[in-house]
Motif scaffolding. Structure first.
Motif, PDB file in Angstrom:
ATOM      1  N   SER A   4      -6.126  -1.137  -9.240  1.00 18.70           N
ATOM      2  CA  SER A   4      -4.990  -0.557  -8.528  1.00 18.70           C
ATOM      3  C   SER A   4      -5.315   0.801  -7.920  1.00 18.70           C
ATOM      4  CB  SER A   4      -3.783  -0.425  -9.464  1.00 18.70           C
ATOM      5  OG  SER A   4      -4.112   0.424 -10.554  1.00 18.70           O
ATOM      6  N   ARG A  77      -2.236  -0.634  -4.460  1.00 14.69           N
ATOM      7  CA  ARG A  77      -0.810  -0.613  -4.787  1.00 14.69           C
ATOM      8  C   ARG A  77       0.036  -0.139  -3.610  1.00 14.69           C
ATOM      9  NH1 ARG A  77       0.032   3.181  -9.586  1.00 14.69           N
ATOM     10  NH2 ARG A  77      -0.680   4.624  -7.977  1.00 14.69           N
ATOM     11  N   ASP A  78      -0.562   0.670  -2.717  1.00 18.76           N
ATOM     12  CA  ASP A  78       0.199   1.279  -1.623  1.00 18.76           C
ATOM     13  C   ASP A  78      -0.274   0.805  -0.250  1.00 18.76           C
ATOM     14  OD1 ASP A  78       1.847   2.801  -3.303  1.00 18.76           O
ATOM     15  OD2 ASP A  78       0.340   4.394  -3.457  1.00 18.76           O
ATOM     16  N   GLY A 136       8.503   0.121  -4.021  1.00 14.61           N
ATOM     17  CA  GLY A 136       7.788   1.378  -4.248  1.00 14.61           C
ATOM     18  C   GLY A 136       8.417   2.500  -3.447  1.00 14.61           C
TER      19      GLY A 136
END
Length: 308
Positions: A4, A77-78, A136
Motif C-alpha cells: 500500500s 491506496r491513493d 478516502g
C-alpha cells in the motif's frame, strides 16, 4: 515496504517533471466538431432550419478547458489522485455520445471510482444529476475541489454530488441513508440521494480493474446497484496491466482475467441466472478529443448490463 506504500505513476504523467510538493494543475482543452446535435429541455432534437437565423446552442459544440488538480505519483491506496489512460478514453466516449445523440441529456448518472472527477465534470454539461463516488478523504476532497473549479462548465440544471462509497461495505444501509449529512466534508448519503440513484440510467467506471480483491468487491457492489430502480447500463474503461507470475512463469494480466470471469459475451448469457452481459466497444470509432496521450493497444471499453 508494504504494497500500500509503494508509489506508482500513471503512464499519462511519464516525462512530466516530478512534483516537489503536493498536487499540480493540468488543463485539458477539448475541441469538438461543430456538427453536434442540440436538444431542448425535454431532450427532443432541435433541427436547424435552412433559413433560420436562430443560433442553436449545443453544450458540447465548442472548445472548452477543464482544469484538473492531480498528483504526478501516488501510493497504490491513493491512485484516485492521478489521471489514468482509461479515464481519458471513457471521457472521450462520453463526449462523443454527447455530440452524436441525446442519450445522456437530462439523465441521472453514477460514477464508481471517480478519482479526479474529470469524467463527471463532462457529464454535468448535459446530465440532470451526477453522483461522483470514491473512497478516502484525500481523494474525495480533491474530487470536490475539481468539481468546484469547473462548475462554470455545467449546464444550469445540473446537480453534482461527491459521495463516499466503499465497495467493501453493504451500501445502502441505515447509516448511509439516515446519517448526519450536515457536514459536507463527510460526503455521506441522504435518503434523497439514494432515491435519485435508483433512477440512474447510466453507471460509469474507469481504471478500477487492477487487483482481484477490488474487482470482486466492484462486481459485488454492481449486483446491488444494478438490481434496484430502473434498468442501468454500465460503461467501463480499463487498461490491461501485466505482471510476471511465478505460478505461470509468464507475464500475465491477472486483474483483466478476473474481470473477464464475470462477463458473458453478447449472445452467451445463460437465461437461468442473472449475469453480467458485456459488449466490447470498438474504440477506433471514438475520436481522440484529448491530445497528448497514446491510447496504446491495452485499453478497452465495455458496455455491460445485468440481466436475466
Amino acid at each position: 515496504m508494504e504494497d500500500s506504500e509503494i508509489e506508482v505513476m500513471s503512464e499519462i504523467h511519464l516525462g512530466c517533471p516530478p512534483a516537489t510538493t503536493g498536487p499540480i494543475l493540468s488543463r485539458f482543452t477539448l475541441s469538438v466538431p461543430g456538427h453536434c446535435i442540440s436538444v431542448d429541455k425535454d431532450g427532443d432534437l432541435l433541427l436547424p432550419r435552412r433559413n433560420s437565423r436562430r443560433k442553436i446552442d449545443c453544450p458540447s459544440a465548442q472548445s472548452f478547458t477543464l482544469t484538473i488538480q492531480h498528483c504526478i505519483a501516488s501510493t497504490l491506496r491513493d491512485v484516485g489522485l492521478q489521471v489514468w489512460k482509461a479515464q481519458l478514453l471513457l471521457s472521450e466516449f462520453v463526449l462523443h455520445k454527447m455530440c452524436t445523440s441525446s442519450q445522456l441529456h437530462a439523465t441521472v448518472c453514477l460514477e464508481l471510482g471517480a478519482g479526479t472527477g474529470l469524467l463527471g465534470i463532462l457529464l454535468a454539461r448535459v446530465a440532470k444529476a451526477v453522483f461522483l463516488t470514491d473512497h478516502g478523504d484525500d481523494i474525495l476532497g480533491n474530487c470536490a475541489h475539481n468539481v468546484e473549479m469547473n462548475s462554470s462548465l455545467f449546464n444550469p440544471q445540473a446537480v453534482v454530488n461527491v459521495r463516499d462509497l466503499d465497495w467493501m461495505s453493504q451500501w445502502p444501509n441505515n447509516l448511509d441513508i439516515h446519517g448526519d449529512c450536515r457536514d459536507p466534508q463527510k460526503y455521506c448519503w441522504s435518503s434523497q440521494d439514494f432515491e435519485q440513484v435508483k433512477s440512474a440510467s447510466f453507471i460509469f467506471a474507469a481504471d478500477v480493474i487492477y487487483s482481484d480483491d477490488l474487482t470482486i468487491a466492484l462486481f459485488s457492489m454492481l449486483k446491488r446497484v444494478m438490481s434496484f430502480g430502473c434498468e442501468k447500463v454500465l460503461y467501463l474503461g480499463l487498461e490491461k496491466r501485466y505482471n510476471f507470475s511465478m505460478d505461470d512463469l509468464n507475464v500475465v494480466a491477472n486483474g483483466y482475467a478476473c474481470f473477464r470471469s464475470y462477463i458473458k459475451e453478447d449472445g452467451l448469457c445463460e437465461q437461468e441466472e442473472r449475469s453480467f452481459l458485456g459488449r466490447r466497444i470498438d474504440i477506433t470509432q471514438i475520436p481522440q478529443y484529448i491530445k497528448g496521450y497514446d491510447r496504446g493497444e491495452d485499453v478497452e471499453l465495455w458496455e455491460i448490463k445485468y440481466v436475466h
